[in-house]
Design an enzyme around this catalytic site. Structure first.
Site, PDB file in Angstrom:
ATOM      1  N   ASP A  64      60.162  28.433 -23.109  1.00  0.00           N
ATOM      2  CA  ASP A  64      59.713  27.751 -21.879  1.00  0.00           C
ATOM      3  C   ASP A  64      58.196  27.524 -21.874  1.00  0.00           C
ATOM      4  O   ASP A  64      57.640  27.032 -20.890  1.00  0.00           O
ATOM      5  CB  ASP A  64      60.161  28.512 -20.615  1.00  0.00           C
ATOM      6  CG  ASP A  64      59.462  29.856 -20.465  1.00  0.00           C
ATOM      7  OD1 ASP A  64      58.688  30.236 -21.371  1.00  0.00           O
ATOM      8  OD2 ASP A  64      59.685  30.535 -19.437  1.00  0.00           O
TER       9      ASP A  64
ATOM     10  N   ASP B 165      48.638  46.631 -14.684  1.00  0.00           N
ATOM     11  CA  ASP B 165      47.493  46.142 -13.917  1.00  0.00           C
ATOM     12  C   ASP B 165      47.845  46.277 -12.434  1.00  0.00           C
ATOM     13  O   ASP B 165      48.876  45.749 -11.997  1.00  0.00           O
ATOM     14  CB  ASP B 165      47.266  44.659 -14.269  1.00  0.00           C
ATOM     15  CG  ASP B 165      45.832  44.239 -14.138  1.00  0.00           C
ATOM     16  OD1 ASP B 165      45.171  44.680 -13.187  1.00  0.00           O
ATOM     17  OD2 ASP B 165      45.377  43.437 -14.974  1.00  0.00           O
TER      18      ASP B 165
ATOM     19  N   ASP C  52      42.415  46.423 -10.513  1.00  0.00           N
ATOM     20  CA  ASP C  52      41.732  45.156 -10.288  1.00  0.00           C
ATOM     21  C   ASP C  52      40.706  45.257  -9.150  1.00  0.00           C
ATOM     22  O   ASP C  52      41.019  45.813  -8.087  1.00  0.00           O
ATOM     23  CB  ASP C  52      42.813  44.126  -9.913  1.00  0.00           C
ATOM     24  CG  ASP C  52      42.300  42.711  -9.865  1.00  0.00           C
ATOM     25  OD1 ASP C  52      41.945  42.182 -10.920  1.00  0.00           O
ATOM     26  OD2 ASP C  52      42.266  42.129  -8.755  1.00  0.00           O
TER      27      ASP C  52
ATOM     28  N   GLU D 155      38.171  48.232 -12.374  1.00  0.00           N
ATOM     29  CA  GLU D 155      37.315  47.064 -12.617  1.00  0.00           C
ATOM     30  C   GLU D 155      36.229  47.058 -11.545  1.00  0.00           C
ATOM     31  O   GLU D 155      36.523  46.904 -10.364  1.00  0.00           O
ATOM     32  CB  GLU D 155      38.129  45.774 -12.538  1.00  0.00           C
ATOM     33  CG  GLU D 155      37.295  44.560 -12.928  1.00  0.00           C
ATOM     34  CD  GLU D 155      37.859  43.233 -12.413  1.00  0.00           C
ATOM     35  OE1 GLU D 155      37.490  42.185 -12.964  1.00  0.00           O
ATOM     36  OE2 GLU D 155      38.640  43.232 -11.441  1.00  0.00           O
TER      37      GLU D 155
ATOM     38  N   HIS E  84      40.406  38.683 -20.147  1.00  0.00           N
ATOM     39  CA  HIS E  84      40.999  37.405 -19.737  1.00  0.00           C
ATOM     40  C   HIS E  84      40.110  36.623 -18.776  1.00  0.00           C
ATOM     41  O   HIS E  84      40.466  35.515 -18.381  1.00  0.00           O
ATOM     42  CB  HIS E  84      42.352  37.682 -19.080  1.00  0.00           C
ATOM     43  CG  HIS E  84      42.207  38.489 -17.832  1.00  0.00           C
ATOM     44  ND1 HIS E  84      41.801  39.811 -17.850  1.00  0.00           N
ATOM     45  CD2 HIS E  84      42.350  38.164 -16.535  1.00  0.00           C
ATOM     46  CE1 HIS E  84      41.728  40.252 -16.615  1.00  0.00           C
ATOM     47  NE2 HIS E  84      42.053  39.279 -15.791  1.00  0.00           N
ATOM     48  N   ASP E  85      38.992  37.205 -18.356  1.00  0.00           N
ATOM     49  CA  ASP E  85      38.070  36.515 -17.436  1.00  0.00           C
ATOM     50  C   ASP E  85      36.789  36.077 -18.143  1.00  0.00           C
ATOM     51  O   ASP E  85      35.924  35.458 -17.511  1.00  0.00           O
ATOM     52  CB  ASP E  85      37.656  37.459 -16.293  1.00  0.00           C
ATOM     53  CG  ASP E  85      38.804  37.814 -15.372  1.00  0.00           C
ATOM     54  OD1 ASP E  85      39.728  36.994 -15.217  1.00  0.00           O
ATOM     55  OD2 ASP E  85      38.769  38.915 -14.799  1.00  0.00           O
TER      56      ASP E  85
HETATM   57  C1  NOJ Z   1      39.891  40.245 -11.397  1.00  0.00           C
HETATM   58  C2  NOJ Z   1      40.888  39.727 -12.383  1.00  0.00           C
HETATM   59  O1  NOJ Z   1      40.566  40.182 -13.656  1.00  0.00           O
HETATM   60  C3  NOJ Z   1      40.881  38.219 -12.234  1.00  0.00           C
HETATM   61  O2  NOJ Z   1      41.585  37.585 -13.265  1.00  0.00           O
HETATM   62  C4  NOJ Z   1      41.416  37.880 -10.870  1.00  0.00           C
HETATM   63  O3  NOJ Z   1      41.297  36.502 -10.651  1.00  0.00           O
HETATM   64  C5  NOJ Z   1      40.616  38.599  -9.764  1.00  0.00           C
HETATM   65  N1  NOJ Z   1      40.356  39.968 -10.073  1.00  0.00           N
HETATM   66  C6  NOJ Z   1      41.378  38.574  -8.474  1.00  0.00           C
HETATM   67  O4  NOJ Z   1      42.482  39.424  -8.528  1.00  0.00           O
END
Ligand code: NOJ
Length: 541
Positions: free
Chosen positions: A28, A101, A202, A244, A318-319
């Protein structure tokens, strides 16, 4: 609370998976849990101890799963709860723990709690979220959301505004409400019962917000909330927990990662990740990277947490954009610079994290705006266009900083779609997948992958990686990053040339009599360091 033996995670290396981009198993175009199960051989070969999964819970995917509508179920796009249980079990058989997470600052607006909360002020769930009345028909205040626009959203049924630090579909939970906290603890205990190995929390430093005083991070009740959370949940198991925390200083991080275990195991701090951002600006307002600042910042974190806290070590997630395109050289010296960055980071004290594809030297992308998928990128593009920024300038920021740089599908092979999917991928594969892919690197002893694998194993073998004290060398050098780690048994020396120009490092006397354990060049030895050359030496005492 204090455990006698050293926690397992001090000698561990964690691998982060962004599930939607890792491996699709059903065609998919979206990665899934079965795909991860099918790749456990790869993870085991790399030698990592745990996998942190970005969210796989049920979610409308407004922010790729960071908007959860059911904490106790898996989104059908990723599989089933049964698949998740199977992953936990099969990973465990290989000595790999699964870290979930936890998004506890907000839920999705489609979460049943919010669906109830927005029905009216008297609804029992109303107070699960943060509501304020307008001021003379206007917004409660001018606070802005991280993804653009006001942080307040009007709900006619309640005649009030709710607060959201992220998208409008991510309403903030009200941590002041003890019922909310209890719901959260029960949910965490439920996952602990399923055998998960830990949690990544998070934006945890944003839970104790006080919007009336415009406080988002580090609110007055933050550590009280975290200590209660830890007591009620994590301390009942043998878990790794990582918060985080964009707003942490070493002083605050000593609280979060207090060795008495009262809060978390460690936090992600981002000071070294913000060096290409203008002071007071947004991440999109680019600044020339300062090598001097990088040295100062990493030195500070290594020395100030020694013996009284614990670092997490990371370049990518990933950010963030890909490290080889940021601090390295993603052209001619891609392999050399990717390995140099790995050697530099993996010699330090803390728990290293490898983000999927980092171990292959995957790079940033330059797509047309229509090919980007990330909500943050797309909002910013629109917002800046409206403000009159030239499109080329906006794209420049996107090339450098978009979160989608890290979210392109994992490059497994030279086959169509890099072996990620048999269908059409949710996001375009990086066109360089015919040169950069896992199959090419796994059995090549000189590959970036093999370099990472070697570093992961070194950490298990020598206590100095976990315990050694950190000393910076060549502090004033504009080109060399060098340091020593030392415990009772070993001395470890890491010497890196961060640039393309050769460098005379003047450190020969330091490595006299030491054994070279890894380098990114063959026949490494002389005083001269070649472009991006890195060496790690070890001596027994
Ligand atoms: C941090 C996360 O790593 C990010 O990807 C997300 O957009 C924000 N927190 C909001 O949850």
């Amino acid at each position: 609370m204090t455990k006698n033996r050293e926690p397992w995670w001090k000698k561990s290396v964690i691998y982060q998976i962004y599930p939607r981009s890792f491996q699709d198993s059903n065609g998919d175009g979206i990665g899934d849990i079965r795909g991860i199960i099918n790749r456990l051989d790869y993870l085991e070969d790399l030698g990592i101890d745990a996998v942190w999964l970005s969210p796989v819970y049920r979610s409308p995917q407004d922010d790729n799963g960071y908007d959860i509508s059911d904490y106790r179920d898996i989104d059908p796009m990723f599989g089933t709860l049964g698949d998740m249980e199977e992953l936990i079990e099969k990973a465990k058989q290989r000595g790999i723990r699964i870290i979930m997470d936890l998004v506890l600052n907000h839920t999705s607006d489609e979460h049943p709690w919010f669906q109830e909360a927005k029905k009216g002020r008297d609804n029992p769930f109303h107070d699960y979220y943060v509501w304020r009345d307008g001021v003379e028909g206007e917004l409660p205040n001018d606070m802005r959301a991280c993804f653009g626009g006001s942080a307040w959203q009007w709900v006619p049924e309640t005649g009030r505004y709710y607060f959201h630090q992220f998208s409008v579909k991510q309403p903030d939970l009200n941590w002041e409400n003890p019922k909310v906290r209890r719901e959260i603890y029960d949910m965490i205990l439920w996952w602990m019962d399923k055998g998960v190995g830990g949690f990544r929390l998070d934006v945890i430093d944003q839970i104790a917000k006080e919007p009336d005083r415009k406080i988002t991070s580090n609110g007055p009740r933050l550590h009280e909330f975290i200590q209660e959370l830890s007591r009620e949940t994590f301390q009942k198991g043998d878990l790794i927990t990582v918060g985080e925390t964009w707003g942490a200083s070493p002083q605050i991080a000593r609280k979060y990662s207090n060795p008495d275990g009262s809060e978390f195991s460690m936090v992600f701090q981002f000071e070294h990740m913000e060096l290409d951002q203008q002071a007071g600006g947004q991440k999109w307002d680019l600044e020339q990277l300062s090598f001097r600042r990088l040295k100062e910042v990493l030195n500070k974190w290594q020395t100030e947490l020694y013996g009284c806290g614990w670092n997490s070590l990371f370049w990518d997630n990933h950010d963030l954009p890909r490290i080889v395109s940021r601090w390295g050289n993603d052209g001619r010296y891609r392999a050399e610079s990717a390995k140099m960055l790995a050697i530099l980071l993996h010699g330090m004290q803390g728990t290293p994290y490898i983000y999927q594809g980092e171990e292959l030297g995957m790079t940033n992308i330059r797509y047309e705006i229509g090919e980007y998928r990330d909500i943050e990128t797309l909002h910013m593009y629109q917002e800046r266009l409206e403000k009159g920024y030239p499109p080329e300038e906006i794209m420049k920021s996107i090339y450098a900083k978009s979160r989608d740089n890290a979210r392109t599908p994992m490059q497994w092979s030279r086959e169509a779609q890099a072996g990620f999917t048999k269908g059409i991928p949710w996001m375009k594969v990086n066109p360089n997948y015919r040169e950069i892919y896992a199959e090419d690197q796994i059995n090549d002893p000189d590959s970036i992958y093999s370099c990472y694998k070697y570093l992961v194993n070194l950490r298990k073998e020598y206590s100095v990686f976990a315990d050694g004290r950190f000393f910076m060398l060549a502090e004033d050098s504009e080109q060399i990053f060098a340091y020593v780690r030392e415990d009772e048994k070993h001395r470890l020396l890491v010497v890196c040339n961060f640039f393309e120009e050769q460098a005379d490092c003047g450190l020969q006397a330091e490595w006299e009599g030491m054994e070279l354990v890894i380098s990114n060049y063959k026949d490494a030895g002389g005083e001269m360091l070649r472009p991006y050359e890195a060496r790690m030496y070890l001596a027994r005492k």
